[in-house]
Design an enzyme around this catalytic site. Structure first.
Site, mmCIF file in Angstrom:
data_model
loop_
_atom_site.group_PDB
_atom_site.id
_atom_site.type_symbol
_atom_site.label_atom_id
_atom_site.label_comp_id
_atom_site.label_asym_id
_atom_site.label_seq_id
_atom_site.Cartn_x
_atom_site.Cartn_y
_atom_site.Cartn_z
ATOM 1 N N ASP A 1 -4.215 -12.899 -11.117
ATOM 2 C CA ASP A 1 -4.863 -13.875 -10.240
ATOM 3 C C ASP A 1 -3.984 -14.146 -9.012
ATOM 4 O O ASP A 1 -4.340 -14.946 -8.141
ATOM 5 C CB ASP A 1 -5.262 -15.155 -10.984
ATOM 6 C CG ASP A 1 -4.096 -15.871 -11.638
ATOM 7 O OD1 ASP A 1 -2.949 -15.383 -11.526
ATOM 8 O OD2 ASP A 1 -4.333 -16.922 -12.269
ATOM 9 N N SER A 2 -2.844 -13.414 -8.919
ATOM 10 C CA SER A 2 -2.087 -13.358 -7.664
ATOM 11 C C SER A 2 -2.995 -12.793 -6.577
ATOM 12 O O SER A 2 -2.678 -12.880 -5.386
ATOM 13 C CB SER A 2 -0.834 -12.490 -7.829
ATOM 14 O OG SER A 2 -1.145 -11.259 -8.444
ATOM 15 N N ASP B 1 -6.537 -11.043 -15.425
ATOM 16 C CA ASP B 1 -6.187 -12.455 -15.602
ATOM 17 C C ASP B 1 -7.446 -13.303 -15.729
ATOM 18 O O ASP B 1 -8.395 -13.136 -14.961
ATOM 19 C CB ASP B 1 -5.407 -12.952 -14.371
ATOM 20 C CG ASP B 1 -3.918 -13.003 -14.606
ATOM 21 O OD1 ASP B 1 -3.485 -12.955 -15.779
ATOM 22 O OD2 ASP B 1 -3.167 -13.087 -13.618
ATOM 23 N N GLU C 1 7.749 -14.909 -17.365
ATOM 24 C CA GLU C 1 8.042 -14.973 -15.929
ATOM 25 C C GLU C 1 9.139 -15.994 -15.625
ATOM 26 O O GLU C 1 9.078 -17.156 -16.075
ATOM 27 C CB GLU C 1 6.753 -15.345 -15.165
ATOM 28 C CG GLU C 1 6.982 -15.459 -13.659
ATOM 29 C CD GLU C 1 5.708 -15.483 -12.828
ATOM 30 O OE1 GLU C 1 4.601 -15.273 -13.387
ATOM 31 O OE2 GLU C 1 5.820 -15.715 -11.615
ATOM 32 N N GLU D 1 -2.453 -17.875 -19.460
ATOM 33 C CA GLU D 1 -1.172 -18.564 -19.321
ATOM 34 C C GLU D 1 -1.096 -19.752 -20.277
ATOM 35 O O GLU D 1 -2.055 -20.517 -20.397
ATOM 36 C CB GLU D 1 -1.012 -19.067 -17.873
ATOM 37 C CG GLU D 1 -0.955 -17.941 -16.850
ATOM 38 C CD GLU D 1 -0.762 -18.442 -15.423
ATOM 39 O OE1 GLU D 1 -0.519 -19.649 -15.227
ATOM 40 O OE2 GLU D 1 -0.857 -17.614 -14.509
ATOM 41 N N LYS E 1 -5.549 -11.633 -19.723
ATOM 42 C CA LYS E 1 -4.274 -12.364 -19.806
ATOM 43 C C LYS E 1 -4.526 -13.854 -19.569
ATOM 44 O O LYS E 1 -5.337 -14.212 -18.710
ATOM 45 C CB LYS E 1 -3.257 -11.824 -18.802
ATOM 46 C CG LYS E 1 -1.940 -12.607 -18.782
ATOM 47 C CD LYS E 1 -0.827 -11.864 -18.067
ATOM 48 C CE LYS E 1 -0.834 -11.997 -16.580
ATOM 49 N NZ LYS E 1 -0.753 -13.387 -16.070
HETATM 50 O O1 KIV Z 1 -1.082 -12.906 -11.298
HETATM 51 C C1 KIV Z 1 -0.119 -12.123 -11.437
HETATM 52 O O2 KIV Z 1 0.106 -11.208 -10.624
HETATM 53 C C2 KIV Z 1 0.758 -12.293 -12.577
HETATM 54 C C3 KIV Z 1 2.055 -11.550 -12.584
HETATM 55 C C4 KIV Z 1 3.008 -12.205 -11.670
HETATM 56 C C5 KIV Z 1 2.591 -11.403 -13.947
HETATM 57 O O3 KIV Z 1 0.439 -13.034 -13.456
#
Ligand code: KIV
Length: 280
Positions: free
Chosen positions: A47-48, A86, A185, A118, A116
């Protein structure tokens, strides 16, 4: 013909054989093709996306539809890599049912191999439900960008004994709940080393030192494409933005100066047809 992609099992075997696992983020078809051909085992549609591609100030605004849209392109562009998408903020925290429904949408609509999420104890029930339903889940602990408000900024996590113990407990809980991998992280390398030793599932680090089972970096950071602030843990492997900037500048001056396009970039009409048209 069997699936050529890496699986949760082959990734776990890599940990057992002490073979390092690589993960890089991608958000589109050509980048996924590039990473896949280069040989990364896992691609993360992080989600970056919000920060590095969509221009949001953080990851909180990213929507499920945006993740699915980009996730589909990444799956189409990859053949071998295990693709993880994500789950955005508030798509898995509200209830176990919603988490399952949203993870199901991601997997069904994109064809990705895993999701993924968090967090630790607070989302363990959702992780359990998703994995029991057959959805491979990756956990994410330490600096969890979706909790940036609560954490008070993008800071190293797990530095005091209580915080370190909580991250260890959460990692064990996620494994118990069925997660097949954990991303750690921005934590001290010693803590990451302890967790990597305690878990039987692969631990992928970002700013977590060299003792993890693998590493992940954000594509735009490592390629020098992102102009925002970079964390200490980022290593820049190329200056793609400078290269692209030069290409665009050269194009502008050639168009303005008349040296592009040349004859070799143009199509020709036969003299006979041209004469006919001019005679009309
Ligand atoms: O969103 C993302 O790119 C991430 C990585 C930094 C692990 O969660």
């Amino acid at each position: 013909m069997g699936d050529k992609r890496f699986t949760t099992l082959t990734l776990k075997e890599m940990k057992q054989k002490k073979e390092k696992i690589t993960m890089i983020t991608a958000y589109d078809y050509p980048t996924a093709q590039l990473l896949d051909e280069a040989g990364v085992e896992t691609i993360l549609v992080g989600d970056s996306l919000g920060n590095v591609v969509l221009g949001y100030k953080d990851t909180l605004s990213v929507t499920l539809d945006e993740m699915i849209h980009h996730g589909k392109a990444v799956v189409r562009g990859s053949e071998r890599a295990f693709v993880i998408i994500d789950m955005p903020f508030l798509t898995y925290q509200v209830s176990v049912e919603e988490a399952l429904k949203n993870a199901g949408r991601i997997i069904k609509e994109t064809g990705a191999q895993g999701v993924k999420v968090e967090g630790g104890s607070e989302i363990a029930a959702a992780v359990k439900r998703m994995t029991e339903t057959g959805i491979p889940v990756v956990g994410h602990l330490g600096l969890t960008p979706q909790l940036v408000g609560k954490l008070g900024g993008y800071k190293v996590q797990g530095k005091d004994p209580e915080a370190a113990r909580k991250i260890i407990e959460d990692a064990l809980l996620l494994e118990k709940a069925g997660a097949f991998m954990v991303v750690l992280e921005c934590v001290p390398w010693q803590l990451a080393k302890i967790i990597t030793g305690k878990l039987s599932i692969p631990v992928i680090g970002i700013g977590a030192g060299k003792y993890c089972d693998g590493q992940v970096l954000v594509f735009h950071d490592m390629m020098g494409l992102y102009t925002g602030k970079k964390a200490k843990f980022v290593k820049q492997y190329a200056s793609a933005r400078d290269l692209m900037f030069k290409g665009v500048s050269d194009y502008i001056s050639e168009v303005k100066g008349g040296s592009f396009p040349e004859e070799k970039h143009s199509y020709t009409m036969s003299e006979e047809i041209l004469a006919g048209i001019l005679a009309e």
